[in-house]
Design an enzyme around this catalytic site. Sequence first.
Site, PDB file in Angstrom:
ATOM      1  N   ASP A  20      -5.896  43.867   3.955  1.00  9.94           N
ATOM      2  CA  ASP A  20      -6.077  42.535   4.530  1.00  9.94           C
ATOM      3  C   ASP A  20      -4.881  42.089   5.353  1.00  9.94           C
ATOM      4  OD1 ASP A  20      -4.269  42.241   2.299  1.00  9.94           O
ATOM      5  OD2 ASP A  20      -4.558  40.084   2.497  1.00  9.94           O
ATOM      6  N   LYS A  29       2.980  55.029   5.090  1.00 14.03           N
ATOM      7  CA  LYS A  29       3.747  54.494   6.225  1.00 14.03           C
ATOM      8  C   LYS A  29       5.213  54.837   5.985  1.00 14.03           C
ATOM      9  CE  LYS A  29       2.250  50.020   7.382  1.00 14.03           C
ATOM     10  NZ  LYS A  29       2.551  48.566   7.401  1.00 14.03           N
ATOM     11  N   GLU A  33      -3.604  53.817  -4.747  1.00 10.89           N
ATOM     12  CA  GLU A  33      -3.059  52.720  -3.931  1.00 10.89           C
ATOM     13  C   GLU A  33      -3.597  52.829  -2.503  1.00 10.89           C
ATOM     14  OE1 GLU A  33      -2.018  49.959  -3.575  1.00 10.89           O
ATOM     15  OE2 GLU A  33       0.158  49.742  -3.615  1.00 10.89           O
ATOM     16  N   ASP A  34      -3.738  51.690  -1.846  1.00  7.77           N
ATOM     17  CA  ASP A  34      -4.215  51.729  -0.454  1.00  7.77           C
ATOM     18  C   ASP A  34      -3.161  52.297   0.488  1.00  7.77           C
ATOM     19  OD1 ASP A  34      -2.566  49.516  -0.782  1.00  7.77           O
ATOM     20  OD2 ASP A  34      -3.928  48.068   0.140  1.00  7.77           O
ATOM     21  N   LYS A  67      -5.487  44.093  -4.640  1.00 11.04           N
ATOM     22  CA  LYS A  67      -6.884  44.185  -4.254  1.00 11.04           C
ATOM     23  C   LYS A  67      -7.122  45.341  -3.278  1.00 11.04           C
ATOM     24  CE  LYS A  67      -7.420  39.125  -4.111  1.00 11.04           C
ATOM     25  NZ  LYS A  67      -7.644  38.017  -3.179  1.00 11.04           N
ATOM     26  N   GLY A  68      -6.081  45.727  -2.576  1.00 10.03           N
ATOM     27  CA  GLY A  68      -6.223  46.617  -1.417  1.00 10.03           C
ATOM     28  C   GLY A  68      -6.945  47.930  -1.664  1.00 10.03           C
ATOM     29  N   ARG A 121     -10.757  42.597   4.794  1.00 13.08           N
ATOM     30  CA  ARG A 121     -10.891  43.640   3.762  1.00 13.08           C
ATOM     31  C   ARG A 121     -12.248  44.335   3.834  1.00 13.08           C
ATOM     32  NH1 ARG A 121      -6.650  43.184   0.072  1.00 13.08           N
ATOM     33  NH2 ARG A 121      -5.948  41.084  -0.396  1.00 13.08           N
ATOM     34  N   PHE A 133       0.616  47.433  11.435  1.00 12.44           N
ATOM     35  CA  PHE A 133       0.005  46.653  10.370  1.00 12.44           C
ATOM     36  C   PHE A 133      -1.495  46.913  10.414  1.00 12.44           C
ATOM     37  CE2 PHE A 133      -1.592  43.181   7.887  1.00 12.44           C
ATOM     38  CZ  PHE A 133      -0.686  43.184   6.833  1.00 12.44           C
ATOM     39  N   ASP A 187       4.197  51.581   1.625  1.00 13.67           N
ATOM     40  CA  ASP A 187       4.961  51.023   2.740  1.00 13.67           C
ATOM     41  C   ASP A 187       6.451  51.126   2.392  1.00 13.67           C
ATOM     42  OD1 ASP A 187       5.325  49.528   5.113  1.00 13.67           O
ATOM     43  OD2 ASP A 187       5.125  47.626   4.089  1.00 13.67           O
TER      44      ASP A 187
HETATM   45  P1  IMP Z   1       5.184  48.412  -0.635  1.00  7.05           P
HETATM   46  O1  IMP Z   1       5.539  47.917  -2.005  1.00  7.05           O
HETATM   47  O2  IMP Z   1       6.124  47.855   0.417  1.00  7.05           O
HETATM   48  O3  IMP Z   1       5.067  49.912  -0.548  1.00  7.05           O
HETATM   49  O4  IMP Z   1       3.840  47.730  -0.234  1.00  7.05           O
HETATM   50  C1  IMP Z   1       2.662  48.166  -0.606  1.00  7.05           C
HETATM   51  C2  IMP Z   1       1.632  47.082  -0.491  1.00  7.05           C
HETATM   52  O5  IMP Z   1       1.808  46.256   0.664  1.00  7.05           O
HETATM   53  C3  IMP Z   1       0.302  47.738  -0.340  1.00  7.05           C
HETATM   54  O6  IMP Z   1      -0.315  47.869  -1.578  1.00  7.05           O
HETATM   55  C4  IMP Z   1      -0.463  46.781   0.554  1.00  7.05           C
HETATM   56  O7  IMP Z   1      -1.171  45.878  -0.234  1.00  7.05           O
HETATM   57  C5  IMP Z   1       0.580  46.050   1.331  1.00  7.05           C
HETATM   58  N1  IMP Z   1       0.670  46.590   2.708  1.00  7.05           N
HETATM   59  C6  IMP Z   1       1.620  47.413   3.214  1.00  7.05           C
HETATM   60  N2  IMP Z   1       1.382  47.710   4.494  1.00  7.05           N
HETATM   61  C7  IMP Z   1       0.234  47.083   4.819  1.00  7.05           C
HETATM   62  C8  IMP Z   1      -0.567  47.033   6.013  1.00  7.05           C
HETATM   63  O8  IMP Z   1      -0.275  47.640   7.050  1.00  7.05           O
HETATM   64  N3  IMP Z   1      -1.693  46.262   5.945  1.00  7.05           N
HETATM   65  C9  IMP Z   1      -2.061  45.593   4.833  1.00  7.05           C
HETATM   66  N4  IMP Z   1      -1.359  45.622   3.682  1.00  7.05           N
HETATM   67  C10 IMP Z   1      -0.218  46.356   3.680  1.00  7.05           C
HETATM   68 MG    MG Z   2      -1.952  46.871  -2.318  1.00 11.37          MG
END
Ligand code: IMP
Ligand code: MG
Length: 177
Positions: free
Chosen positions: A162, A134, A101-102, A45-46, A168, A155, A105
């Site tokens: 969210d 990040k 993508e939002d 959803k992000g 959100r 975070f 991480d």
């Molecule tokens: P990854 O697979 O670890 O790169 O995670 C990516 C997903 O984790 C993103 O699409 C976000 O939905 C969520 N996410 C990562 N960091 C944050 C944050 O700081 N706040 C909220 N959602 C996050």
């Molecule tokens: Mg996401």
Amino acid sequence: MKHKLKVLYSESQIQKVVKQLAKKIEKNYSVIKHPQPLVVISVLKGAFIFTADLIREINLPVQLEFVRISSYGTKKISSGKIEAPLLLLPDLSNRDILIVEDIVDSGKTIRFLREYFSAQFRPKSLKVACLLNKSARREVNIKADYIGFDVGDYFLVGYGLDNAEKFRHLPYLAIDG
Ligand code: IMP
Ligand code: MG
């Protein structure tokens, strides 16, 4: 639980960066004459607010698609597992695909989606645009092609992001401390 939010990027700072990203994307994709619209795949959803703002600034034919994916559950730390992805898409073989993508991480979500779309569609091109990067928490070797803001290990909530489905709707990005 009480939340203390500290604004990191205001609405106008975000709008400025989103416009810059959109212009960069527009320029890069308009170099070659594309017979078919650019496929923008928004990761729910992000990324819903970022996607809505971004595509309205891209002056090119766009086909909008959505996937839904989650690796966080209700916690602040990613589970690392890609949970129950919803990947219902039309045939996108040989198309130019831009994943929106939002936040990147650990990088696992983007790695999963890149591998899935590559295998499924053999796209002509496959790129990633993220609003937030990040890099301190990266676990896999992934880099987005278009990055809005490089952020530290906070975070973040708001502008689509969210914490356990809250915040959100905020028009700004805040550190949830
Ligand atoms: P990854 O697979 O670890 O790169 O995670 C990516 C997903 O984790 C993103 O699409 C976000 O939905 C969520 N996410 C990562 N960091 C944050 C944050 O700081 N706040 C909220 N959602 C996050
Ligand atoms: Mg996401």
